[in-house]
Structures are given as C-alpha cells and as structure tokens.
Design a protein around this motif. Structure first.
Motif, mmCIF file in Angstrom:
data_model
loop_
_atom_site.group_PDB
_atom_site.id
_atom_site.type_symbol
_atom_site.label_atom_id
_atom_site.label_comp_id
_atom_site.label_asym_id
_atom_site.label_seq_id
_atom_site.Cartn_x
_atom_site.Cartn_y
_atom_site.Cartn_z
ATOM 1 N N UNK A 186 0.821 -1.228 -0.058
ATOM 2 C CA UNK A 186 0.183 0.032 0.017
ATOM 3 C C UNK A 186 0.759 1.236 -0.140
ATOM 4 N N UNK A 187 2.142 1.024 0.366
ATOM 5 C CA UNK A 187 2.992 2.333 0.434
ATOM 6 C C UNK A 187 3.621 2.535 -0.944
ATOM 7 N N UNK A 188 3.827 1.592 -1.769
ATOM 8 C CA UNK A 188 4.431 1.698 -2.930
ATOM 9 C C UNK A 188 3.865 1.650 -4.207
ATOM 10 N N UNK A 189 3.931 1.997 -5.227
ATOM 11 C CA UNK A 189 3.374 1.908 -6.774
ATOM 12 C C UNK A 189 4.707 1.373 -7.572
ATOM 13 N N UNK A 190 4.662 0.110 -8.009
ATOM 14 C CA UNK A 190 5.676 -0.462 -8.928
ATOM 15 C C UNK A 190 5.029 -0.650 -10.450
ATOM 16 N N UNK A 191 6.018 -0.275 -11.349
ATOM 17 C CA UNK A 191 5.626 -0.340 -12.674
ATOM 18 C C UNK A 191 6.926 -0.524 -13.541
ATOM 19 N N UNK A 192 6.906 -1.807 -14.214
ATOM 20 C CA UNK A 192 5.853 -2.548 -14.061
ATOM 21 C C UNK A 192 5.880 -3.543 -13.076
ATOM 22 N N UNK A 193 5.017 -4.431 -12.630
ATOM 23 C CA UNK A 193 5.217 -5.303 -11.450
ATOM 24 C C UNK A 193 5.669 -6.793 -11.943
ATOM 25 N N UNK A 194 5.392 -6.890 -13.115
ATOM 26 C CA UNK A 194 5.844 -7.989 -13.952
ATOM 27 C C UNK A 194 6.095 -8.021 -15.214
ATOM 28 N N UNK A 195 6.878 -8.840 -15.873
ATOM 29 C CA UNK A 195 7.370 -8.572 -17.262
ATOM 30 C C UNK A 195 8.214 -9.868 -17.842
ATOM 31 N N UNK A 196 8.659 -9.624 -19.089
ATOM 32 C CA UNK A 196 9.527 -10.695 -19.635
ATOM 33 C C UNK A 196 10.764 -9.965 -19.999
ATOM 34 N N UNK A 197 12.110 -10.395 -19.698
ATOM 35 C CA UNK A 197 13.186 -9.693 -20.182
ATOM 36 C C UNK A 197 13.804 -10.540 -21.297
ATOM 37 N N UNK A 198 14.110 -10.115 -22.404
ATOM 38 C CA UNK A 198 14.568 -10.845 -23.546
ATOM 39 C C UNK A 198 16.012 -10.896 -23.207
ATOM 40 N N UNK A 199 16.540 -11.985 -23.932
ATOM 41 C CA UNK A 199 18.097 -12.293 -23.682
ATOM 42 C C UNK A 199 18.843 -11.046 -23.975
ATOM 43 N N UNK A 200 19.551 -10.869 -22.980
ATOM 44 C CA UNK A 200 20.768 -9.548 -22.924
ATOM 45 C C UNK A 200 20.147 -8.300 -23.243
ATOM 46 N N UNK A 201 18.924 -8.333 -22.869
ATOM 47 C CA UNK A 201 18.257 -6.960 -22.772
ATOM 48 C C UNK A 201 17.829 -6.487 -21.340
ATOM 49 N N UNK A 202 17.495 -5.133 -21.183
ATOM 50 C CA UNK A 202 17.400 -4.851 -19.622
ATOM 51 C C UNK A 202 16.070 -4.004 -19.693
ATOM 52 N N UNK A 203 15.288 -4.243 -18.376
ATOM 53 C CA UNK A 203 14.061 -3.666 -18.312
ATOM 54 C C UNK A 203 14.200 -2.675 -17.065
ATOM 55 N N UNK A 204 13.760 -1.700 -17.332
ATOM 56 C CA UNK A 204 13.563 -0.564 -16.044
ATOM 57 C C UNK A 204 12.252 -0.419 -15.395
ATOM 58 N N UNK A 205 12.275 -0.724 -13.991
ATOM 59 C CA UNK A 205 11.368 -0.659 -13.166
ATOM 60 C C UNK A 205 11.247 0.580 -12.353
#
Length: 224
Positions: A48-67
């Motif tokens: 309830x204290x934090x909002x996360x975006x995205x909460x879930x996802x798929x990271x492709x080989x060698x790539x980076x996802x920012x949360x």
C-alpha cells in the motif's frame, strides 16, 4: 545480497528521497544474463505504500528492463530515517511463446521443481537538502530596495495625479482642433464645387452668345 544467474539487479538497494507530503521515485534495472526469456515479478512487504511499474514482465536475452518504484506521499518523517521496507524480485526462465499476460503466481512456485531465483532489496530513505536560508545582509538589502521602489512608485503616482488635469485639457483642445479642421475642409470642398458650377455656367453662356452673334452676322451678310 545474493548472486543470481538469471537477472542482474541494479542497484543493490533502493534509495528513495524522503519528501514530506510529496511522492518520491527511484528506478531499478533488470538485465537478462541468459540466452533465454526470463519472466520476473516484483513484490514488496508494504504494497500500500509503494507503486511499482511494471510489477511483472519478460526480459529478452541480453536486454534490460527498467522498473520504477514510487513511494506514496508521507504525512510524517521518522526521526531516525530507519526503514524496514523490502522488495523481492522473483525470476524464472520461460518459453519464447509466453507473454507478459501469461505470467501468473504459479510460475514462481518453487515446489513445482522450477528454478526460481529471488533477489532482495532493502529501501533506504535519503534526506533532501532544504533550501539554504537567505543571509541577513541580503535580506536587509532586499528590504531596502523594496522601500526605495515603493517610495519612487509613490512619487510617480503623485506626479501623474498632478499632471492629469493638464493632460485632460490638452486632449480636449486637440479634439476641438480636429473638429475645426474637419469643418474647414468641408467648407473648402463646398467652395470648390460652387466655383466649378459657376465656371461651367459662364462657359455655356459664352457659347450661346457667340452662336447668336454668328447667326446675326450671317443674316447681315445676306441682306447686304
């Protein structure tokens, strides 16, 4: 802190600015260290204290996802800035045909025999430096400048009030002069038109007189 083989998580801890009455955000980077698709899910001990975006996802080989993690506005700031909030990033290898919408809690169930890696991050509140106070000398200088400005403004206002009657009188005289000028122009136009009519009438009479004289002269010759 743990060593993961699926996702590289940066930073090791979430440093979130602590602002009273305002939201604060920070980011984490999830990098896929494998040659396969990796699904992830982010959990927190205080959802309830934090909002996360995205909460879930798929990271492709060698790539980076920012949360992005956003902390809701806080009504009070703890005196010791001690925070016990934690985040958990779960990751697991998935098939290439699995999409973000297919991610469910069962994917991260360790009892199913899957290799589920977990990475824990703690939250660290960092203080925001308050604006430095204005030195007394500068404040006094600003006050003195303001006083001079108000005094000059009052003088200009007084001068304007004294000059206002004269300005109104000059404006009235100017309007009278403009009206007189227009009246003279109209009278001049009438004189020009009247003179033109007189000239036209005089020319016509002259032609008639010449014609009569010519007729009389012709009759006189015939009689002779």
């Amino acid at each position: 802190m743990s060593s993961n083989t699926l996702l590289k998580v940066q930073p090791w801890e979430l440093k979130i600015p602590l602002k009273l009455g305002k939201q604060s955000s920070c980011c984490m980077q999830l990098t896929n260290k494998t040659d396969q698709n990796v699904a992830f899910k982010v959990k927190t001990t205080t959802p309830k204290k934090y909002f996360v975006s995205p909460k879930k996802g798929i990271v492709l080989p060698g790539s980076t996802c920012s949360v992005t993690v956003t902390m809701q506005a806080q009504k009070r700031i703890p005196s010791d800035y001690n925070c016990k909030d934690k985040f958990l990033i779960q990751s697991v290898v998935v098939n290439n045909d699995v999409s973000k919408e297919d991610i469910n809690p069962e994917m991260f169930d360790k009892e199913s025999g899957k290799v589920v890696e977990e990475f824990k991050l703690r939250v660290v509140h960092v203080t925001v430096n308050p604006p430095s106070p204005v030195p007394e000398e500068e404040e006094e200088e600003d006050i003195s400048k303001s006083s001079v400005f108000l005094e000059e403004k009052a003088q200009y206002s007084s001068l304007f009030e004294d000059a206002l009657p004269m300005i109104l009188k000059l404006a009235e005289e100017n309007n009278c002069a403009v009206e007189k000028n227009l009246k003279l122009r109209r009278e001049l136009d009438l004189l020009i038109e009247e003179r033109a009519r007189h000239r036209k009438g005089f020319s016509f009479m002259l032609v008639v007189i010449i014609a009569i004289l010519s007729i009389l002269f012709g009759c006189f010759i015939k009689t002779s």
